[in-house]
Design an enzyme around this catalytic site. Structure first.
Site: not given
Length: 222
Positions: A17, A92, A131, A164, A176
């Site tokens: 996203k 959310r 990532r 990170r 999550r």
């Protein structure tokens, strides 16, 4: 664009996203509003809302709707959002979505498209744990999917420092994902019911996803 567009990107952690929002921002002049970044900025600045959110964020919980909406409202009032915004990380839940609808209606705005990046959950842990971002400009990278063109140097700003997030680990990502499916996935049904839901293959190549998203933006802002 004929009006200020309000887009929402939906998808579990690691769906891309943030990367796609930044690409849309550069291409269309929209402003990415990542509520996570906005909240972290409020915490760093020591604002009342930031202080209220700090303990909840550190515990891995969700900040109250009132705090998030207050921060969003202030940010959306800034002049640079005139062409439109991309919401990343909020709402959310359907309850938050209804509150957001009310906030937008007060400003003569609406959700133009809620775009679901559909992904394979089994690949999400590896994707997220790999990532990292440029410490200077925030450009996103990944160990496997998106390395800088020149090793150790940011493509966007030539920075050489990278970082990170501490919560980008397998255990936290798993939690999550569980939270996403329990609480956030119902947003898909909510926005489908409003007729604004769009689906994009989130497992496609980054450029292919960007093309699909660009087509949606053109359509809803025509």
């Amino acid at each position: 664009m004929t009006h200020a567009a309000v887009l929402i990107l939906l998808g579990p952690p690691g769906a891309g996203k943030g990367t796609q929002a930044r690409m849309l921002e550069e291409r269309f002049g929209l402003v990415q509003l990542s509520t996570g970044d906005l909240l972290r900025a409020a915490v760093a600045a020591g604002t009342p809302a930031g202080l209220a959110a700090k303990s909840v964020m550190e515990a891995g919980g969700l900040v109250s709707d009132e705090i998030v909406l207050a921060i969003l409202k202030d940010r959306m009032a800034a002049p640079d959002t005139a062409r439109g915004v991309i919401l990343d990380g909020f709402p959310r839940t359907p309850g938050q979505a209804r509150a957001l609808d009310a906030l937008l209606a007060d400003q003569g705005l609406r959700i133009d498209a809620a775009i679901s990046l559909d992904v394979d959950d089994a690949q999400m842990v590896a994707r997220v744990s790999g990532r990292y971002t440029c410490a200077d400009c925030g450009e996103g990278y990944h160990d496997d999917f998106k390395q800088p063109a020149v090793a150790g140097t940011c493509d966007k700003c030539d920075g050489t420092a990278f970082k990170r997030r501490a919560d980008d680990n397998a255990e936290t990502v798993g939690a999550r994902l569980t939270a996403y499916h329990a609480s956030t996935a119902p947003l898909i049904a909510y926005y489908d019911g409003q007729g604004v839901l769009r689906r994009v293959d989130g497992m496609a190549a980054i450029d292919a996803i960007a093309d699909d998203l660009g087509s949606i933006v053109h359509e809803v802002t025509a």
